[in-house]
Design an enzyme around this catalytic site. Structure first.
Site, mmCIF file in Angstrom:
data_model
loop_
_atom_site.group_PDB
_atom_site.id
_atom_site.type_symbol
_atom_site.label_atom_id
_atom_site.label_comp_id
_atom_site.label_asym_id
_atom_site.label_seq_id
_atom_site.Cartn_x
_atom_site.Cartn_y
_atom_site.Cartn_z
ATOM 1 N N ASN A 1 3.354 -2.107 22.792
ATOM 2 C CA ASN A 1 3.165 -2.156 21.349
ATOM 3 C C ASN A 1 3.232 -0.751 20.767
ATOM 4 O O ASN A 1 4.311 -0.240 20.523
ATOM 5 C CB ASN A 1 1.894 -2.891 20.928
ATOM 6 C CG ASN A 1 1.970 -3.302 19.465
ATOM 7 O OD1 ASN A 1 3.062 -3.425 18.927
ATOM 8 N ND2 ASN A 1 0.848 -3.524 18.812
ATOM 9 N N ARG B 1 5.367 -12.240 27.710
ATOM 10 C CA ARG B 1 4.539 -11.655 26.664
ATOM 11 C C ARG B 1 3.066 -11.691 27.098
ATOM 12 O O ARG B 1 2.636 -12.650 27.763
ATOM 13 C CB ARG B 1 4.713 -12.505 25.405
ATOM 14 C CG ARG B 1 3.950 -12.059 24.177
ATOM 15 C CD ARG B 1 4.542 -10.852 23.558
ATOM 16 N NE ARG B 1 4.127 -10.665 22.178
ATOM 17 C CZ ARG B 1 4.300 -9.516 21.530
ATOM 18 N NH1 ARG B 1 4.831 -8.471 22.129
ATOM 19 N NH2 ARG B 1 3.935 -9.393 20.265
ATOM 20 N N SER C 1 8.427 -9.362 17.390
ATOM 21 C CA SER C 1 9.719 -9.222 16.693
ATOM 22 C C SER C 1 10.832 -8.904 17.681
ATOM 23 O O SER C 1 11.984 -8.707 17.268
ATOM 24 C CB SER C 1 9.644 -8.090 15.665
ATOM 25 O OG SER C 1 8.680 -8.389 14.691
ATOM 26 N N GLY D 1 11.231 -0.926 17.961
ATOM 27 C CA GLY D 1 11.137 -0.598 16.535
ATOM 28 C C GLY D 1 10.198 -1.489 15.748
ATOM 29 O O GLY D 1 10.312 -1.562 14.524
ATOM 30 N N THR E 1 8.521 0.420 21.692
ATOM 31 C CA THR E 1 8.884 -0.673 22.568
ATOM 32 C C THR E 1 10.117 -0.131 23.248
ATOM 33 O O THR E 1 10.565 0.966 22.935
ATOM 34 C CB THR E 1 9.156 -1.918 21.680
ATOM 35 O OG1 THR E 1 7.923 -2.329 21.106
ATOM 36 C CG2 THR E 1 9.780 -3.089 22.399
HETATM 37 N N1 GLY Z 1 4.896 -5.141 19.708
HETATM 38 C C1 GLY Z 1 6.021 -5.271 18.872
HETATM 39 C C2 GLY Z 1 6.600 -6.648 18.918
HETATM 40 O O1 GLY Z 1 6.409 -7.343 19.889
HETATM 41 O O2 GLY Z 1 7.222 -7.047 17.986
#
Ligand code: GLY
Length: 564
Positions: free
Chosen positions: A395, A100, A447, A467, A375
């Site tokens: 994102n 991330r 998410s 999503g 995503t």
């Molecule tokens: N950028 C969407 C997520 O990581 O949930």
């Protein structure tokens, strides 16, 4: 004779049609057990399958697919973003990799607020300051170092070829490039290869020479090719020209992290999924436990009781998410409390069959002693049965829409996944607080829910989706479609979905997901139903009872399943 000939010809035409359509039209009766790739574009799926056929394992194929998606799926495939990998070896060992993005060292909690303390619109979405320090390249290097088998250079090369020679864009990509032309123009003074006078059309060739050169450096120098030297210079120069804050030190210091998978049980199945800083795994396990003791199978797919129960579970789980989930390196996420079955059962006790619970009456739970959705996801299983579920993102669609000048790749706008101000929704309508506040070096809450499921100690399913906030509920419902409603993998992916996230207090329903009588019953109980367009693009693989790999490629996109 003539009749037989016509049947043969029809079959040949059908096979050719299936091939041209990618795998969403693949014949379900074709049996694969040597390897399978399901991902967002036909070109990237082919790259992954070729790697598997050359003897690469699931991680080798995943690395090649990640880079191929960075070329062929610029909305979300990336080298300028980040993601999460869930891995399960054929022997049953599991692991997860967190690549991330991180907040740059110069980031601060109030960086998106004006002098009156209000969130400045679009600052965390369409500016150079919207970008977190990218993690994807380090993630791929690290995944390959630990599990890869083939040579690194051979995994990056197919993406270089696609970028340099170009690839034919699909109707969907043409549409999505066209709908972002004014933003590309505004945010990239001069030129980017995503701009086209007169607009894009299906079949046009997209050539990305700068990206090809960047990928060559990554091919030849691994992580150093991206986090130091020419590309780091160009990225930091891009930042300086646009008031961005990512520095060379931020880049040099970026490292992905191996984290122990979180696991849980649903009936006889073992769920292996992503821990924080994704909220996806915890939320998925909470949701599964919330519905486990109800007769979903008897009620049936998307019947009123099924929908009501799922919505009420989602309401409570997303309320918890808003308070308790964040980067575990900065905030003590109460994982055990959130996953305690007694706690989840207690949360479900406040639900009544007679009327919708109002979200305003639900707050995040409390424990004794104590959180465009563009995503992309890909699922891979190799010949030996090693499996990989990776969800990766910029994102928003095309991230910040800013292309690093000279280096040719898009920057993420992942900083919007932080809570810019307690209680103020981000682009997905999600709210958060202290757990997900901005701090230098912290990872923003996600998410993303890459997930692998076992049954009786054997691989059963590999699943995930893009999503935004709907990721968790799409993965949840896809799993239920298979386990409770006996759908095969493709049906489970095709099936229409619905979504609730506590706030706003709406139930978003894909057009056609619910029949009128179900909608009427839910409305009478006080549910606010909002019918909308497609949600998520689930790409998944199911291992059938007789050991075959059955793919589910989402027809909502260009998603493709290829096996051999
Ligand atoms: N950028 C969407 C997520 O990581 O949930």
């Amino acid at each position: 004779m003539k009749y037989q000939f016509n049947i043969k010809r029809t079959l040949l035409l059908l096979i050719a049609f299936s091939f041209l359509q990618g795998a969403s039209a693949q014949d379900a009766s074709i049996k694969y057990r040597n390897g399978m790739v399901v991902c967002a574009t036909p070109d990237a799926a082919k790259v992954g399958l070729d790697i598997l056929k050359k003897g690469g394992n699931a991680v080798d194929a995943a690395v090649a697919v990640q880079f191929a998606l960075a070329v062929t799926h610029p909305e979300a495939g990336n080298i300028g973003g980040g993601g999460f990998m869930v891995y399960r070896s054929a022997k049953g060992e599991s692991n997860t990799l967190d690549f991330r993005e991180k907040a740059p060292a110069a980031a601060s909690p109030n960086m998106y607020l004006d002098s009156a303390g209000n969130v400045i619109p679009d600052m965390s979405i369409l500016t150079h300051q919207a970008s977190g320090v990218p993690g994807s390249v380090d993630g791929m290097v690290e995944a390959h170092r630990k599990y890869g088998k083939l040579k690194w250079a051979d995994l990056v090369q197919p993406a270089i070829d696609l970028a340099r020679d170009g690839f034919k864009i699909t109707r969907l990509l043409a549409g999505s490039l066209n709908s972002h032309q004014s933003q590309f123009e505004k945010l990239n003074p001069g030129k980017t290869y995503f701009l086209k006078i007169g607009g894009w059309k299906e079949g046009d060739l997209l050539i990305q020479e700068d990206l090809a050169k960047t990928l060559e450096l990554i091919r030849d120098k691994g992580r150093d090719g991206f986090y130091t030297g020419k590309i780091a210079d160009e990225l930091v120069e891009e930042m300086k020209n646009g008031n961005g804050i990512i520095s060379k030190t931020d880049l040099a210091n970026y490292h992905s992290v191996w984290r122990k998978a979180i696991t849980g049980k649903y009936k006889g199945y073992k769920i292996i999924t992503m821990p924080p800083p994704s909220s996806g795994g915890i939320a998925l396990l909470q949701l599964l436990h919330s519905v486990e003791n109800y007769p979903l199978h008897r009620w049936g797919y998307n019947q009123d009781s099924t929908v009501q129960l799922i919505v009420e579970a989602e309401r409570r789980v997303y309320a918890d998410r808003s308070k308790y989930l964040g980067d575990p390196d900065f905030y003590k996420v109460p994982v055990d409390s959130l996953l305690n079955p007694a706690y989840i059962d207690l949360r479900m006790k406040s639900f009544s069959w007679n009327a919708a619970t109002l979200s305003s009456s639900i707050q995040p739970g409390s424990f004794v002693g104590y959180e465009s959705d563009q995503t992309t996801h890909y699922s891979i299983v190799d010949h030996d049965g090693n499996s990989v579920a990776i969800t990766t993102t910029l994102n928003g669609s095309f991230g910040s829409k800013i292309v690093v000048k000279g280096a040719g790749f898009l920057l993420n706008n992942e900083m919007d996944d932080f809570s810019a101000k307690p209680g103020v929704p981000n682009m997905f309508g999600l709210i958060g607080g202290k757990a997900n506040s901005i701090q230098p070096g912290k990872r923003m809450l996600s998410s993303m829910t890459p997930t692998i499921i076992e049954k009786d100690g054997k691989l059963f399913m590999v699943v995930g989706t893009p999503g935004g906030s709907t990721i968790i509920t799409s993965v949840f419902q896809t799993i239920l479609n298979v386990i409770e409603f006996n759908q095969d993998m493709q049906q489970a992916v095709d099936s229409k979905r619905f979504h609730h996230q506590w706030l706003p207090d709406n139930v978003n329903v894909e057009r056609g997901a619910l029949i009128e009588t179900v909608i009427d019953k839910l409305k009478q109980k006080g549910y606010k139903i909002i019918i909308g367009g497609p949600s998520g693009r689930v790409d998944a693989i199911l291992i059938t009872k007789d050991g075959y790999y059955q793919g589910g490629a989402d027809p909502r996109g260009d998603d493709t399943k290829l096996g051999y």
